[in-house]
Design a protein around this motif. Structure first.
Motif, PDB file in Angstrom:
ATOM      1  N   GLY A  13       0.785  -1.237   0.000  1.00 49.71           N
ATOM      2  CA  GLY A  13       0.000   0.000   0.000  1.00 49.71           C
ATOM      3  C   GLY A  13       0.812   1.278   0.000  1.00 49.71           C
ATOM      4  O   GLY A  13       0.275   2.353   0.246  1.00 49.71           O
ATOM      5  N   VAL A  14       2.109   1.181  -0.303  1.00 52.73           N
ATOM      6  CA  VAL A  14       2.904   2.410  -0.409  1.00 52.73           C
ATOM      7  C   VAL A  14       2.804   2.933  -1.841  1.00 52.73           C
ATOM      8  O   VAL A  14       3.115   2.223  -2.798  1.00 52.73           O
ATOM      9  CB  VAL A  14       4.384   2.169  -0.041  1.00 52.73           C
ATOM     10  CG1 VAL A  14       5.186   3.468  -0.214  1.00 52.73           C
ATOM     11  CG2 VAL A  14       4.517   1.629   1.375  1.00 52.73           C
ATOM     12  N   ALA A  15       2.339   4.171  -1.967  1.00 54.79           N
ATOM     13  CA  ALA A  15       2.310   4.836  -3.280  1.00 54.79           C
ATOM     14  C   ALA A  15       3.311   5.981  -3.308  1.00 54.79           C
ATOM     15  O   ALA A  15       3.994   6.201  -4.303  1.00 54.79           O
ATOM     16  CB  ALA A  15       0.907   5.363  -3.580  1.00 54.79           C
ATOM     17  N   SER A  19       1.726   8.208   1.908  1.00 55.63           N
ATOM     18  CA  SER A  19       0.950   6.987   2.188  1.00 55.63           C
ATOM     19  C   SER A  19       1.025   6.612   3.665  1.00 55.63           C
ATOM     20  O   SER A  19       2.112   6.604   4.257  1.00 55.63           O
ATOM     21  CB  SER A  19       1.498   5.805   1.377  1.00 55.63           C
ATOM     22  OG  SER A  19       1.312   6.014  -0.001  1.00 55.63           O
ATOM     23  N   ILE A  20      -0.125   6.255   4.238  1.00 52.61           N
ATOM     24  CA  ILE A  20      -0.133   5.810   5.638  1.00 52.61           C
ATOM     25  C   ILE A  20       0.759   4.567   5.773  1.00 52.61           C
ATOM     26  O   ILE A  20       1.473   4.399   6.756  1.00 52.61           O
ATOM     27  CB  ILE A  20      -1.578   5.517   6.108  1.00 52.61           C
ATOM     28  CG1 ILE A  20      -2.433   6.789   6.009  1.00 52.61           C
ATOM     29  CG2 ILE A  20      -1.592   4.979   7.531  1.00 52.61           C
ATOM     30  CD1 ILE A  20      -3.931   6.571   6.269  1.00 52.61           C
ATOM     31  N   GLN A  40       2.219  -0.983  -6.879  1.00 50.80           N
ATOM     32  CA  GLN A  40       1.133  -1.319  -7.809  1.00 50.80           C
ATOM     33  C   GLN A  40       1.484  -0.804  -9.194  1.00 50.80           C
ATOM     34  O   GLN A  40       1.237   0.352  -9.494  1.00 50.80           O
ATOM     35  CB  GLN A  40      -0.168  -0.679  -7.336  1.00 50.80           C
ATOM     36  CG  GLN A  40      -1.336  -0.896  -8.268  1.00 50.80           C
ATOM     37  CD  GLN A  40      -2.383   0.190  -8.139  1.00 50.80           C
ATOM     38  OE1 GLN A  40      -2.215   1.138  -7.384  1.00 50.80           O
ATOM     39  NE2 GLN A  40      -3.452   0.070  -8.901  1.00 50.80           N
ATOM     40  N   CYS A  63       3.103  -5.800  -7.102  1.00 51.16           N
ATOM     41  CA  CYS A  63       1.887  -6.509  -6.698  1.00 51.16           C
ATOM     42  C   CYS A  63       0.653  -5.664  -6.973  1.00 51.16           C
ATOM     43  O   CYS A  63       0.385  -4.684  -6.275  1.00 51.16           O
ATOM     44  CB  CYS A  63       1.923  -6.899  -5.225  1.00 51.16           C
ATOM     45  SG  CYS A  63       0.487  -7.888  -4.748  1.00 51.16           S
ATOM     46  N   ASP A  64      -0.084  -6.064  -8.007  1.00 49.37           N
ATOM     47  CA  ASP A  64      -1.432  -5.545  -8.191  1.00 49.37           C
ATOM     48  C   ASP A  64      -2.339  -6.580  -7.529  1.00 49.37           C
ATOM     49  O   ASP A  64      -2.330  -7.758  -7.932  1.00 49.37           O
ATOM     50  CB  ASP A  64      -1.747  -5.392  -9.684  1.00 49.37           C
ATOM     51  CG  ASP A  64      -3.098  -4.727  -9.885  1.00 49.37           C
ATOM     52  OD1 ASP A  64      -4.065  -5.122  -9.200  1.00 49.37           O
ATOM     53  OD2 ASP A  64      -3.190  -3.820 -10.718  1.00 49.37           O
ATOM     54  N   VAL A  65      -3.093  -6.175  -6.532  1.00 44.17           N
ATOM     55  CA  VAL A  65      -3.853  -7.159  -5.746  1.00 44.17           C
ATOM     56  C   VAL A  65      -4.985  -7.811  -6.533  1.00 44.17           C
ATOM     57  O   VAL A  65      -5.576  -8.788  -6.056  1.00 44.17           O
ATOM     58  CB  VAL A  65      -4.415  -6.558  -4.428  1.00 44.17           C
ATOM     59  CG1 VAL A  65      -3.282  -6.132  -3.508  1.00 44.17           C
ATOM     60  CG2 VAL A  65      -5.367  -5.409  -4.710  1.00 44.17           C
ATOM     61  N   THR A 146      -8.937   1.003   7.867  1.00 42.34           N
ATOM     62  CA  THR A 146     -10.321   1.244   7.514  1.00 42.34           C
ATOM     63  C   THR A 146     -10.724   2.659   7.891  1.00 42.34           C
ATOM     64  O   THR A 146      -9.908   3.439   8.376  1.00 42.34           O
ATOM     65  CB  THR A 146     -11.231   0.175   8.172  1.00 42.34           C
ATOM     66  OG1 THR A 146     -12.556   0.324   7.670  1.00 42.34           O
ATOM     67  CG2 THR A 146     -11.245   0.287   9.685  1.00 42.34           C
ATOM     68  N   LYS A 164     -15.496  -0.748   3.003  1.00 46.42           N
ATOM     69  CA  LYS A 164     -14.855  -0.775   4.330  1.00 46.42           C
ATOM     70  C   LYS A 164     -15.677  -1.628   5.315  1.00 46.42           C
ATOM     71  O   LYS A 164     -15.104  -2.276   6.200  1.00 46.42           O
ATOM     72  CB  LYS A 164     -14.671   0.634   4.876  1.00 46.42           C
ATOM     73  CG  LYS A 164     -13.628   1.467   4.129  1.00 46.42           C
ATOM     74  CD  LYS A 164     -12.260   0.820   4.096  1.00 46.42           C
ATOM     75  CE  LYS A 164     -11.181   1.781   3.616  1.00 46.42           C
ATOM     76  NZ  LYS A 164      -9.907   1.088   3.339  1.00 46.42           N
ATOM     77  N   PRO A 192      -9.335  11.187   8.976  1.00 47.96           N
ATOM     78  CA  PRO A 192      -8.962  11.598   7.619  1.00 47.96           C
ATOM     79  C   PRO A 192      -7.579  12.239   7.545  1.00 47.96           C
ATOM     80  O   PRO A 192      -7.228  13.061   8.388  1.00 47.96           O
ATOM     81  CB  PRO A 192     -10.054  12.612   7.253  1.00 47.96           C
ATOM     82  CG  PRO A 192     -10.611  13.084   8.550  1.00 47.96           C
ATOM     83  CD  PRO A 192     -10.451  11.967   9.523  1.00 47.96           C
ATOM     84  N   ILE A 193      -6.802  11.808   6.546  1.00 49.35           N
ATOM     85  CA  ILE A 193      -5.436  12.305   6.331  1.00 49.35           C
ATOM     86  C   ILE A 193      -5.290  12.576   4.836  1.00 49.35           C
ATOM     87  O   ILE A 193      -5.718  11.747   4.016  1.00 49.35           O
ATOM     88  CB  ILE A 193      -4.396  11.234   6.762  1.00 49.35           C
ATOM     89  CG1 ILE A 193      -4.552  10.908   8.257  1.00 49.35           C
ATOM     90  CG2 ILE A 193      -2.972  11.693   6.452  1.00 49.35           C
ATOM     91  CD1 ILE A 193      -3.721   9.704   8.713  1.00 49.35           C
ATOM     92  N   THR A 195      -3.971  12.194   1.581  1.00 44.68           N
ATOM     93  CA  THR A 195      -3.097  11.267   0.844  1.00 44.68           C
ATOM     94  C   THR A 195      -3.631  11.190  -0.588  1.00 44.68           C
ATOM     95  O   THR A 195      -4.675  11.774  -0.904  1.00 44.68           O
ATOM     96  CB  THR A 195      -3.167   9.853   1.454  1.00 44.68           C
ATOM     97  OG1 THR A 195      -4.526   9.398   1.358  1.00 44.68           O
ATOM     98  CG2 THR A 195      -2.706   9.819   2.890  1.00 44.68           C
ATOM     99  N   ALA A 197      -5.055   8.588  -2.032  1.00 47.72           N
ATOM    100  CA  ALA A 197      -6.382   7.951  -2.023  1.00 47.72           C
ATOM    101  C   ALA A 197      -7.450   8.956  -1.579  1.00 47.72           C
ATOM    102  O   ALA A 197      -8.537   9.021  -2.155  1.00 47.72           O
ATOM    103  CB  ALA A 197      -6.375   6.728  -1.105  1.00 47.72           C
TER     104      ALA A 197
END
Ligand code: NAD
Length: 257
Positions: A13-15, A19-20, A40, A63-65, A146, A164, A192-193, A195, A197
Motif C-alpha cells: 500500500g505504499v504509493a 501513504s499511511i 502497484q 503486486c497488483d492485488v 479502515t 470498508k 482523515p489524512i 493522501t 487515495a
C-alpha cells in the motif's frame, strides 16, 4: 518501545511519501524490522524504490492485488528471502473516481465490484498467502486500514463505505479462522489524512474541517500517529488483541453530535 529486531514484514500500500503504509513501514523498520514492500504497477515503482532507499536491505516486489499470480509471486519471493513472515500490513483501497461523488444510489455494478475486490477481497487473498509463512514463525499479525465511513454515512465516500464495512467483516472472519494458529487480524480506523487515495474523494477537505471542529481532541490525526498504533498492533505487545477495530481518529467516532 516495541522491538521488531529479527522480524520480517510485508507492507502492501505504499504509493508515495504521504501513504499511511509508508509511515507504518518507517515506524516498524525504525524498530528493527526487515521489510518487503510492494508497488502497484510500473507507474509507482520508482516512488517506492526511492523511498525504500532509507530501509535496510528491503525486498521490493510488484503486486497488483487484482492479480492472483502477482500475489502468489510475492509470497514465493518472501519465502525464498525471509523463510517466514511475522506481519502483514494491508493498506490498499480503490474505487473509480466517479463513484466517489454524487448520490450513492447511482453506484454502478462495475464500480461496486472493483471497490469491493481491490479494497476488501484483497485482505482475504493476501492473508491466505501469508498463513503458511506465518505458521512457520509460530504465528503472526495482520493489520488493515479502515475508515468510519463503514459505519456512518459521509457524503461522497459512497461505495468505499460499503467496501470498508466488508473489509471489517472480513477482518473478523479471518481473525476467527486464524486465531488457532496464533495469527491475529485487526484493523485501524484512521481519521482523515490528506493522501493520494483521499484526494479521490470529492469534498475531502470539508471532512477535515468537521474533525477539527468536533473531534474530542479538536484536530485531525497524522500518519505517524496511525503508525505508532500500527506498530503496537503488529507487535507481540498486542498478543491478546484480535478481531478488533482500533480507532486512531482523535476520538471522532465517540461523538453523537
Ligand atoms: P494511498 O493512496 O497512499 O494508499 C492507497 C494504496 O492502495 C496505494 O499505494 C495504491 O497503490 C494501492 N492500491 C490501489 N489499488 C491497488 C491494486 N489494485 N493493487 C495494489 N495496490 C493498490 O492512500 P492512504 O490514505 O495511505 O490509504 C491507505 C489505506 O488507508 C486505504 O485502505 C485507505 O482507505 C485507508 N484510510 C485512509 C484514510 C485517509 O484519510 N487517508 C483514512 C482511513 C483509512
Amino acid at each position: 518501545m516495541t522491538d521488531f529486531t529479527g522480524k520480517h514484514g510485508l507492507i502492501v500500500g505504499v504509493a508515495n511519501k504521504r501513504s499511511i503504509s509508508w509511515a507504518i513501514a518507517r515506524a516498524v523498520a525504525g524498530r528493527g524490522a526487515r521489510l518487503a514492500l510492494t508497488y502497484q504497477g510500473e507507474r509507482l515503482e520508482e516512488n517506492v524504490r526511492e523511498l525504500a532507499q532509507e530501509l535496510t536491505d528491503p525486498l521490493i516486489l510488484p503486486c497488483d492485488v487484482t492479480s492472483d499470480e502477482q500475489v502468489a509471486e510475492v509470497y514465493r519471493a518472501i519465502g525464498r528471502e525471509f523463510g517466514g513472515l511475522d506481519f502483514l500490513l494491508h493498506g490498499v483501497a480503490f474505487a473509480p473516481r466517479e463513484e466517489l461523488e454524487g448520490p450513492f444510489v447511482q453506484t454502478t455494478r462495475e464500480g461496486f465490484r472493483i471497490a469491493l475486490d481491490v479494497s476488501a477481497y484483497s485482505l482475504v487473498s493476501l492473508t491466505r498467502g501469508a498463513v503458511p509463512l506465518m505458521a512457520a514463525r509460530g504465528g503472526g499479525s495482520v493489520l488493515t486500514l479502515t475508515y468510519l465511513g463503514s459505519e456512518r454515512v459521509f457524503p461522497n465516500y459512497n461505495v468505499m463505505g460499503v467496501a470498508k464495512a466488508a473489509l471489517e467483516a472480513a477482518m473478523r472472519y479471518l481473525a476467527s479462522d486464524l486465531g488457532p494458529q496464533n495469527i491475529r487480524v485487526n484493523a485501524i480506523s484512521a481519521g482523515p489524512i490528506k493522501t493520494l487515495a483521499a484526494s479521490g474523494i470529492s469534498g475531502f477537505t470539508s471532512i477535515l474541517g468537521i474533525y477539527r471542529d468536533h473531534a474530542p481532541l479538536r484536530r485531525t490525526v497524522d500518519a505517524e500517529e496511525v503508525a505508532a498504533a500500527a506498530a503496537f498492533l503488529l507487535s507481540g505487545d498486542a498478543s491478546a488483541v484480535t478481531g478488533d477495530v482500533f480507532y486512531v481518529d482523535g476520538g471522532f467516532h465517540a461523538m453523537g453530535m
